[in-house]
Design a protein around this motif. Structure first.
Motif, PDB file in Angstrom:
ATOM      1  N   VAL A 255      18.808  46.544  49.820  1.00  0.00           N
ATOM      2  CA  VAL A 255      17.634  47.411  49.857  1.00  0.00           C
ATOM      3  C   VAL A 255      17.636  48.295  48.613  1.00  0.00           C
ATOM      4  O   VAL A 255      18.646  48.947  48.299  1.00  0.00           O
ATOM      5  CB  VAL A 255      17.613  48.302  51.120  1.00  0.00           C
ATOM      6  N   ILE A 256      16.516  48.298  47.907  1.00  0.00           N
ATOM      7  CA  ILE A 256      16.348  49.171  46.742  1.00  0.00           C
ATOM      8  C   ILE A 256      15.268  50.201  47.070  1.00  0.00           C
ATOM      9  O   ILE A 256      14.185  49.854  47.543  1.00  0.00           O
ATOM     10  CB  ILE A 256      15.955  48.366  45.495  1.00  0.00           C
ATOM     11  N   GLU A 257      15.580  51.466  46.822  1.00  0.00           N
ATOM     12  CA  GLU A 257      14.627  52.552  47.020  1.00  0.00           C
ATOM     13  C   GLU A 257      14.485  53.320  45.716  1.00  0.00           C
ATOM     14  O   GLU A 257      15.474  53.558  45.014  1.00  0.00           O
ATOM     15  CB  GLU A 257      15.091  53.494  48.127  1.00  0.00           C
ATOM     16  N   ALA A 258      13.263  53.702  45.386  1.00  0.00           N
ATOM     17  CA  ALA A 258      13.021  54.447  44.153  1.00  0.00           C
ATOM     18  C   ALA A 258      11.836  55.368  44.357  1.00  0.00           C
ATOM     19  O   ALA A 258      10.989  55.147  45.225  1.00  0.00           O
ATOM     20  CB  ALA A 258      12.776  53.488  42.989  1.00  0.00           C
ATOM     21  N   GLY A 259      11.771  56.433  43.530  1.00  0.00           N
ATOM     22  CA  GLY A 259      10.679  57.368  43.666  1.00  0.00           C
ATOM     23  C   GLY A 259      10.585  58.329  42.505  1.00  0.00           C
ATOM     24  O   GLY A 259      11.533  58.492  41.725  1.00  0.00           O
ATOM     25  N   LEU A 260       9.422  58.974  42.380  1.00  0.00           N
ATOM     26  CA  LEU A 260       9.160  59.994  41.373  1.00  0.00           C
ATOM     27  C   LEU A 260       8.651  61.249  42.062  1.00  0.00           C
ATOM     28  O   LEU A 260       8.003  61.176  43.099  1.00  0.00           O
ATOM     29  CB  LEU A 260       8.122  59.504  40.360  1.00  0.00           C
ATOM     30  N   LYS A 261       8.945  62.413  41.445  1.00  0.00           N
ATOM     31  CA  LYS A 261       8.572  63.667  42.079  1.00  0.00           C
ATOM     32  C   LYS A 261       8.305  64.740  41.029  1.00  0.00           C
ATOM     33  O   LYS A 261       8.993  64.801  40.004  1.00  0.00           O
ATOM     34  CB  LYS A 261       9.703  64.128  43.005  1.00  0.00           C
ATOM     35  N   TYR A 262       7.290  65.577  41.298  1.00  0.00           N
ATOM     36  CA  TYR A 262       7.011  66.740  40.449  1.00  0.00           C
ATOM     37  C   TYR A 262       6.770  67.949  41.337  1.00  0.00           C
ATOM     38  O   TYR A 262       6.007  67.885  42.303  1.00  0.00           O
ATOM     39  CB  TYR A 262       5.791  66.500  39.572  1.00  0.00           C
ATOM     40  N   ILE A 263       7.439  69.076  41.013  1.00  0.00           N
ATOM     41  CA  ILE A 263       7.304  70.315  41.777  1.00  0.00           C
ATOM     42  C   ILE A 263       6.887  71.436  40.827  1.00  0.00           C
ATOM     43  O   ILE A 263       7.496  71.622  39.775  1.00  0.00           O
ATOM     44  CB  ILE A 263       8.622  70.711  42.472  1.00  0.00           C
ATOM     45  N   LEU A 264       5.855  72.173  41.228  1.00  0.00           N
ATOM     46  CA  LEU A 264       5.448  73.380  40.509  1.00  0.00           C
ATOM     47  C   LEU A 264       5.657  74.563  41.433  1.00  0.00           C
ATOM     48  O   LEU A 264       5.068  74.628  42.517  1.00  0.00           O
ATOM     49  CB  LEU A 264       3.983  73.294  40.084  1.00  0.00           C
ATOM     50  N   ARG A 265       6.505  75.512  41.005  1.00  0.00           N
ATOM     51  CA  ARG A 265       6.754  76.722  41.774  1.00  0.00           C
ATOM     52  C   ARG A 265       6.282  77.926  40.968  1.00  0.00           C
ATOM     53  O   ARG A 265       6.594  78.063  39.789  1.00  0.00           O
ATOM     54  CB  ARG A 265       8.242  76.877  42.104  1.00  0.00           C
ATOM     55  N   ILE A 266       5.539  78.804  41.642  1.00  0.00           N
ATOM     56  CA  ILE A 266       5.051  80.026  41.014  1.00  0.00           C
ATOM     57  C   ILE A 266       5.537  81.199  41.862  1.00  0.00           C
ATOM     58  O   ILE A 266       5.042  81.429  42.962  1.00  0.00           O
ATOM     59  CB  ILE A 266       3.511  80.027  40.926  1.00  0.00           C
ATOM     60  N   ASN A 267       6.507  81.926  41.346  1.00  0.00           N
ATOM     61  CA  ASN A 267       7.048  83.100  42.022  1.00  0.00           C
ATOM     62  C   ASN A 267       6.609  84.355  41.275  1.00  0.00           C
ATOM     63  O   ASN A 267       6.586  84.381  40.041  1.00  0.00           O
ATOM     64  CB  ASN A 267       8.576  83.056  42.063  1.00  0.00           C
ATOM     65  N   SER A 268       6.275  85.402  42.006  1.00  0.00           N
ATOM     66  CA  SER A 268       5.872  86.646  41.362  1.00  0.00           C
ATOM     67  C   SER A 268       6.203  87.827  42.254  1.00  0.00           C
ATOM     68  O   SER A 268       6.316  87.688  43.479  1.00  0.00           O
ATOM     69  CB  SER A 268       4.373  86.637  41.052  1.00  0.00           C
TER      70      SER A 268
END
Length: 850
Positions: free
Chosen positions: A470-483
């Motif tokens: 079994v091959i698993e793969a993925g892409l991910k992007y996270i934008l965090r805005i803290n203030s």
């Protein structure tokens, strides 16, 4: 004379009729007794094996039926890991059908006779491997109760008849490797180091307060519960011991729901409602809950300074407070199935609350080496923290004709504002001199914090050679805005408002923090007989942009790229014994709780603030796990070692010239932990369950100038008893030696409890429960210490209300018929090092932590 004869005849007739009546009554009782004795208690045992190898078939499902047409089972049970089964059943003597099924095997349906022999050995049932030529044949079969895979064990909740009347928290007690204690605190493999997901993705509804949410959810809304014992690379950079994945039923035709109420003598109130329905192809599930809590406490601290130039030698503070708060959380899920291969699902969750500590009062006395008071002041504070959050996700899932081949596109958002308001009044005590020139003040501190997060993800799974590869793969992007937006206002007696700006030496320390995370993962799994291996890795790039509106010269940007490998080996010694070895490498980024530079100087001699210059932590973890899983006895034993680089810890400093204590956070160096855990669950009888778990850990903190090590031990245990008249009795307790941190040592604590519950109405729809926690102690004291070598040592203690009696009532209603699907995969962000109280409410220090 005639009258006498008539009287005698009447008496004779009455006596004869009485005899006849008594005879009929006697015959009726005899018939009743005979009818009752026709139902007998039988013990049925046997073993399920594979026809070719002769090995036992693990966790096969055994069911008793009256005939081949009936869809109702008289009894259901699961075999153990070796294929053996044994259970008791109360039935009339006669002929029955025993139905046996297991994943990948052809079902067996045999006739069995129940006669005078109460202990029946049904012998061996040999199962054939299921043929792959049944693609065009429609097969109707009930699912097994327990399933297992290379990295997880599953419990089929919908196949358990008790799921119709129990809650999710009650069903968790039946899931292998899961323990639920008297406070409904959940542990997996005897450890609290695990994550909870709903349908493969995190939910604020569960993250904020898991036990209350799961207590409010009926088990009839759950399809299965999975214990993922070895999370791989797809679960982000921060590794966890295990993941508890709760898969809910998709929305069904009809409706079902529940309502609950609870109250305790400690002032805790709770209410909740759950509803599930389906209209056309749209399925909807909704959950809404509310709670209120509060408790008084009395605190004392003693500080001794060691510096030569300190303006005071000793400091003592006495205080009393009463915290209280309330919370509300809810979740709405819906899904739509375009066809058998395309599915869209979405959810929206809300949570919020307010924690208050009004009119907190304390007295502080500062003394010199001669024990003379050199300054004294009184403090009144009114602290309020309000928070709310909105989170949601939408997933598109594409399945294929090939089993287990899967493509998922996901988007998740989380918006979490957090507002803190603190009014502090400092007045010098005129009975004592003010040699330290302690400043009086009346000020309001306001900090408006915000943490927004947006995540985009794509996942793909491709199996080969009947899922051996079994091959698993993925892409991910996270934008965090803290203030954080901070304000300091002085009291204006002319307007009776806090409207005068306080001039701060470094401004208000406002902060804006942007974080961009790019990630890609891939893993490969290979299975061969009893051996399996999974290797994977994540490549993550992080870019941070930190801005200070009050001081642009402090602005900075930072970026780095990390490769995070993972490796897991598993060997099944036999059907009951499994050995696992795993290695993982992780990264943990500081949350706004640690970064916020807001300065809290409401206490003139104790100041706290965050550190925006913190670096992410890096960790290396190795674990060895042995599991024994049988029908009546479960055991799990593990050894682990973890090393954290750039460990983020709370640090406390003291200015030797002013005596002011400063608390903040820093990357202190290396944090190493070595631990062992054992979990045992034993069911000697149908009506009795005994459980025990224990943890031992050794911790060491080390940097160029400091080294400290210590240990901690804890243990829990209890018994669950099913009694006549639908009564359930539970008892247990546990405790822990002082827990340790960086230059900090906590308190020893223990607890014990008793509870009794009963179900009423048809289908056990109404349940009433009474629980007593620490009933023989109204108050209890806790203590600890914090220090800085050669500078100071602070010992503190608190006294809190510990006795609690609780009443809970729940009612379930409605029924369901047919289902539609929801996405199997989703987003889970595990890389964030969170701070504060994860439950969303202020808890009393040194309380019942378990």
């Amino acid at each position: 004379m005639c009258r006498l004869l008539y009287t005698f005849a009447a008496i004779k007739f009455f006596v004869m009729n009485i005899k006849i009546v008594l005879l009929f009554l006697l015959l009726g009782v005899s018939t009743s007794i005979f009818a009752q004795t026709a139902t007998k208690n039988y013990t049925l045992k046997g073993v399920v094996t594979e026809e070719e190898s002769g090995y036992g078939v693990p966790y096969a499902t055994i069911s008793l039926k009256k005939d081949s047409v009936s869809q109702d089972f008289l009894k259901r049970a699961a075999a153990d890991a070796g294929g053996k089964f044994e259970f008791d059943v109360a039935l009339d003597s006669g002929s029955y059908l025993i139905h046996i099924e297991a994943v990948g095997m052809e079902a067996i349906l045999n006739k069995i006779e129940l006669a005078d022999n109460r202990k029946i050995d049904a012998g061996k049932f040999a199962m054939k491997e299921a043929s792959n030529e049944l693609a065009d044949v429609q097969v109707f079969a009930t699912a097994p109760l327990v399933t297992q895979d290379i990295d997880k064990i599953g419990y089929n909740v919908e196949a358990d008849p008790e799921s119709k009347t129990n809650t999710v928290i009650e069903m968790l007690r039946k899931v292998p490797l899961v323990t639920v204690d008297q406070d409904d605190e959940i542990k997996v493999k005897g450890s609290s180091s695990f994550k909870i997901y709903l349908n493969g993705k995190p939910s604020n509804m569960i993250t904020k307060n898991p036990k209350d949410v799961l207590k409010s959810m009926p088990a009839s809304s759950i399809k299965k519960i999975e214990v993922i014992t070895d999370p791989g690379a797809k679960y982000d950079a921060e590794g966890v011991t295990a993941i508890l994945n709760i898969v809910t039923q998709s929305a069904l035709q009809g409706y079902t729901g529940s309502v609950r109420l609870s109250a305790s003598t400690k002032g805790q109130l709770g209410a909740g409602a759950y509803l599930q329905t389906k209209v056309g192809k749209f399925g909807v599930t909704a959950n809404m809950n509310w709670g209120q809590y509060g408790s008084p406490s009395w605190n004392y601290s003693h500080t001794e300074n060691y510096g030569q130039n300190m303006p005071y030698k000793y400091s003592d503070t006495h205080g009393e407070s009463a915290y209280k708060g309330d919370y509300v959380y809810g979740n709405l899920e819906t899904s739509y199935e375009f066809d058998s291969l395309n599915l869209v699902s979405a959810s929206l969750g809300v949570n919020g609350g307010k924690n208050r500590s009004p009119n907190t009062f304390s007295q502080t006395y500062m003394r010199n080496e001669l024990n003379e008071t050199v300054s004294a002041y009184n403090s009144w504070t009114n602290n309020t923290n309000s928070y709310y959050g909105i989170s949601g996700n939408i997933d598109y899932q594409r399945t294929f004709r090939k089993p287990e081949q899967l493509l998922t596109l996901s988007y998740l958002f989380d918006l979490s504002p957090n507002n803190t308001s603190n009014i502090s009044i400092i007045k010098n005590d005129t009975l004592y001199p003010n040699l330290l020139n302690t400043r009086e003040m009346d000020m309001k501190y306001v900090s408006l914090g915000k943490s927004d997060e947006h995540t985009f993800q794509i996942d793909y799974t491709e199996p080969f050679d009947s899922s051996k590869h079994v091959i698993e793969a993925g892409l991910k992007y996270i934008l965090r805005i803290n203030s954080s937006d901070n304000a300091y206002k002085l009291y204006n007696p002319w307007t009776d408002e806090y409207d005068i700006d306080s001039i701060r030496p470094h401004g208000n320390n406002d902060l804006k923090y942007y974080q961009h995370i790019f990630g890609a993962y891939a893993s490969y799994t290979f299975k061969l007989n009893n051996f399996s291996i999974r290797a994977g890795g994540r490549l993550e790039g992080t870019n941070s942009d930190v801005r200070f509106p009050d001081n642009a010269q402090r602005n900075f940007q930072a970026g780095f790229v990390s490769l995070i490998p993972s490796l897991s080996l598993s060997y099944k010694i036999n059907d009951a014994n499994t050995l696992r070895l795993s290695y993982s490498n992780g990264i943990s980024r500081p949350s706004i709780w640690y970064l916020n530079p807001y300065i809290d100087d409401s206490n003139p001699y104790s100041i706290s603030y965050g550190n925006p210059d913190l670096k992410p932590e890096r960790s290396h973890n190795v674990s060895l796990n042995y599991g024994l899983l049988k029908q009546k006895f479960n055991m799990n034993f593990s050894l682990s070692s973890g090393t954290v680089l750039n460990s983020i810890e709370s640090i406390t400093l003291m200015d030797e010239n002013t005596g002011i204590i400063t608390q903040t956070y820093d990357n202190i160096g290396i944090n190493q932990r070595f631990g062992g855990n054992i979990y045992v669950n034993y069911n000697p009888a149908r009506w009795l369950r005994l459980w025990l778990q224990s943890n031992a850990s050794y911790v060491m903190f080390k940097n160029a100038s400091y080294e400290y090590n210590s240990y901690s031990l804890n243990a829990w245990g209890g018994a669950n008893v099913t009694m006549p008249w639908k009564l359930k009795f539970n008892t247990g307790g546990g405790g822990q030696t002082p827990w340790v941190g960086y230059k900090f040592k906590g308190n020893t604590w223990y607890y014990y409890y008793f509870s009794l519950s009963r179900s009423f109405l048809k289908g056990d729809k109404l349940t009433v429960s009474l629980q007593a926690t620490n009933p023989f102690e109204k108050y209890r004291s806790f203590s600890g210490s914090r220090w800085e070598d050669n500078i100071y040592n602070t010992r503190y203690s608190s006294r809190q209300l510990t006795r609690d009696f609780r009443l809970s009532v729940s009612f379930r209603f409605g029924e369901m018929k047919a289902e539609i699907k929801k996405a199997e995969r989703g987003i889970s962000n595990d890389d964030l090092k969170a701070g504060g109280n994860s439950s969303g409410g202020t808890q009393g220090g040194g309380g019942q932590q378990h």
